[in-house]
Design an enzyme around this catalytic site. Structure first.
Site, PDB file in Angstrom:
ATOM      1  N   HIS A   1      55.536  67.527  -2.847  1.00  0.00           N
ATOM      2  CA  HIS A   1      56.872  66.933  -2.705  1.00  0.00           C
ATOM      3  C   HIS A   1      57.469  67.163  -1.321  1.00  0.00           C
ATOM      4  O   HIS A   1      57.219  68.183  -0.684  1.00  0.00           O
ATOM      5  CB  HIS A   1      57.811  67.519  -3.760  1.00  0.00           C
ATOM      6  CG  HIS A   1      57.326  67.302  -5.153  1.00  0.00           C
ATOM      7  ND1 HIS A   1      57.618  66.163  -5.868  1.00  0.00           N
ATOM      8  CD2 HIS A   1      56.546  68.063  -5.950  1.00  0.00           C
ATOM      9  CE1 HIS A   1      57.052  66.249  -7.060  1.00  0.00           C
ATOM     10  NE2 HIS A   1      56.388  67.393  -7.138  1.00  0.00           N
TER      11      HIS A   1
ATOM     12  N   ASP B   1      63.129  61.589  -4.406  1.00  0.00           N
ATOM     13  CA  ASP B   1      62.590  62.805  -5.009  1.00  0.00           C
ATOM     14  C   ASP B   1      63.302  64.064  -4.495  1.00  0.00           C
ATOM     15  O   ASP B   1      63.362  64.298  -3.294  1.00  0.00           O
ATOM     16  CB  ASP B   1      61.099  62.847  -4.617  1.00  0.00           C
ATOM     17  CG  ASP B   1      60.339  64.026  -5.192  1.00  0.00           C
ATOM     18  OD1 ASP B   1      60.925  64.788  -5.984  1.00  0.00           O
ATOM     19  OD2 ASP B   1      59.144  64.157  -4.845  1.00  0.00           O
TER      20      ASP B   1
HETATM   21 ZN   LIG Z   1      53.994  63.785  -9.641  1.00  0.00          ZN
END
Ligand SMILES: [Zn+2]
Length: 596
Positions: free
Chosen positions: A403, A230
């Protein structure tokens, strides 16, 4: 036909002590004798490398395929009328019987949104996902009448799957802004590939288990060939905040507020919603849920136990205005200024129950999605004009993203110790930032792949047994597939161009009645203008246009009396040019020829 294939059943193993995977030791694999692989292991990211959204990854090996995620992307501003964009599955169309399963990492729309539109097209293979994700996927599927019944198996961190004869799959628990997120571990005889999905590392998550660093380290020790990770927050230095820290910050704010508290967040940010419920209970406030997606998500999550609250906390709309202001907490969608969402309807006085007043405090508890800045500013202006106060996350740190930031990514790299690294899930510049981090922790630049959508990564075993990965120049199709209402892919670039034209310069309809025998025009052509010029103030221009149309019809080739296509094209081109010369605008010209 693939549909006849049975879906493999996940094997659950009892947990005992530190988790060791008994079936697939990397060392066991290494001891085997391998010749050169007949086919390379191929990885293609169909969406999510040039945008935040429409995530979908294809892993292919020995004529078998597994798919990870099937998301949607919200449209750009220059795509009027488009609801969203889904990945292009052209590459998969003639390979339905290769597809052995679809794995969904978590329940956000940019990972599940394409499911109702794509599953039928690829033969509705078996699907594997966490319980929370399954709840959201099933709910969404019900909204699409023609979509197939999905064959979903729920998985967790104990599940191991064998998909086809090539893929052994395991799941790693990671954290994000919604419960039940899993990274996918794909073990093949050529090596192990890990796909993180969206993730952060949270040691004290809200209503979720912490990311399993122990197992991540174990996997790293066994050998990870490639890590796909990510990149959404790869440009942000430091560590991501824990969701429970955020909750405490919101708590301190609520404590000081005497009036009503209105919190705008994402319906999918269920960890945040849980914390807000806890705070409401602690501060004696009743909770009003606003917006359909907010109600749906909370209902699903509560039913399956991922949200825990006393149902008596909830207050219905009809009772809301009878409560004292300091007993009210409203959670609604629309913190991005979305046009149909709760907060926008409130400030536009379109909401049945809620109207803003002096003493209200509106808390924006979600990060700004790039591109939405102006609509959010407008929304805040309107809230303040109506007497309420606004608090947003930039003024007080009440936001944590879902994130991994730079230090979290480095930690993941150190633990997984991948030989190759591939940033995923963001715009190109964020992928590049993630690649820079990988280089900083010592992964050689030529083993870091910053790919475009559809670009094929090929992993091969050389004659000497060494496994080598390469980012090739081969690209599979990754066009924008636009979903417009219930239609999929029926809006082309031409339709979009027309919409843009109409939005910018309006349209003008010219109706000419023609004698079908002689081809001569009957009466005056009718002219209708929408969004182009105000006709009453432009009589002169309209009259000139009329004369021009008459002349076009009159000048037509006598041999083509019945050819109204010719007349239509001529009107479109000549009148278009004429209007451009006169006004410097290019309205869409729509000629209608009626023959009598
Ligand atoms: Zn997500």
């Amino acid at each position: 036909m693939f549909v006849k294939q049975s879906v493999p059943t996940p094997v659950r193993k009892p947990f005992s002590g530190p988790r060791r995977n008994t079936s697939f030791h990397a060392d066991k694999v290494e001891k085997k004798e391998f010749g050169p692989a007949k086919n390379p292991l191929r990885i293609m990211v169909l969406g999510g490398l040039e945008e935040v959204g429409r995530n979908m990854t294809v892993v292919e090996y020995n004529k078998e395929i597994i798919i990870i995620d099937m998301g949607l992307q919200f449209p750009e501003e220059d795509m009027p009328g488009i609801d969203y964009i889904i990945p292009d599955i052209t590459y998969l169309k003639d390979k339905k019987d290769w597809i052995k399963g679809v794995i969904i990492t978590h329940g956000h729309y940019d990972h599940i949104g394409g499911i109702p539109h794509i599953m039928n097209e690829i033969g509705n293979p078996g699907m594997f996902m966490g319980k929370m994700t399954a709840g959201l996927v099933r709910k969404r599927q019900q909204e699409y009448k023609s979509a197939p019944v999905l064959k979903i198996k729920e998985i967790d961190e104990m599940t191991t799957l064998k998909l086809g004869s090539s893929f052994n799959i395991e799941f790693l628990r990671v954290n994000h802004s919604i419960p039940d997120c899993f990274a996918v571990v794909i073990k093949t005889d050529i090596g192990t590939v890990v796909h993180t999905g969206d993730f952060k590392i949270d040691f004290s998550p809200v209503n979720d288990k912490p990311a399993d660093l122990n197992r991540i380290a174990q996997l790293g020790a066994q050998g990870v060939l490639m890590l796909m990770a990510d990149s959404t927050d790869a440009t942000h230095p430091g560590y991501q905040l824990s969701e429970s820290v955020i909750g405490e910050e919101i708590g301190k704010l609520i404590e000081k507020i005497d009036g009503r508290v209105i919190i705008g967040t994402f319906a999918s940010q269920l960890s945040r919603v849980q914390k807000i419920f806890d705070l409401a209970e602690r501060h004696g406030r009743r909770v009003s849920l606003q917006g359909r997606s907010m109600n749906d998500n909370v209902t699903i999550a509560h039913e399956i136990g991922y949200l825990k609250f006393n149902p008596r906390l909830l207050v219905e709309d009809k009772d809301l205005n009878r409560l004292p202001d300091n007993k009210v907490l409203i959670i609604g969608s629309g913190a991005q200024g979305e046009s149909k969402a709760f907060l926008t309807r409130v400030v536009n006085h379109e909401h049945r129950t809620v109207a803003l007043k002096q003493g209200d405090t509106v808390l924006f508890s979600s990060s700004v999605i790039p591109g939405n800045e102006r609509s959010i500013q407008n929304l805040m202006d309107m809230i303040v004009r109506q007497g309420a106060k606004v608090i947003n996350y930039r003024m007080l740190d009440i936001h944590a993203g879902g994130h991994a930031k730079q230090e979290d990514l480095k930690l993941a790299m150190r633990l997984f110790k991948p030989e190759y690294y591939m940033p995923i899930e963001a715009n190109h510049y964020m992928l590049q930032a993630n690649a820079d981090l990988a280089e900083a922790v010592g992964i050689p630049r030529d083993k870091i792949f910053v790919a475009d959508n559809g670009q094929v990564v090929s992993i091969n075993r050389a004659d000497n047994g060494k496994v080598v990965a390469a980012l090739t120049k081969e690209k599979v199709p990754t066009e924008y597939i636009m979903v417009d209402g219930l239609g999929v892919g029926d809006v082309s670039e031409i339709v979009l161009r027309d919409r843009r034209m109409m939005a910018e310069d309006g349209m003008i309809v010219i109706i000419a009645t023609i004698d079908s025998k002689t081809g001569s025009i009957i009466g005056n052509p009718d002219i209708i203008s929408r969004g182009f010029v105000y006709m009453k103030e432009n009589r002169d221009l309209i009259e000139k246009t009329r004369m021009k149309v008459k002349k076009i019809v009159k000048d037509k080739n006598p041999m083509t009396a019945a050819d109204d296509d010719y007349i239509k094209n001529k009107i479109r081109n000549d009148i278009g040019q004429f209007l451009f010369n006169a006004t410097k605008r290019r309205p869409m010209v729509l000629p209608v020829v009626i023959k009598v």
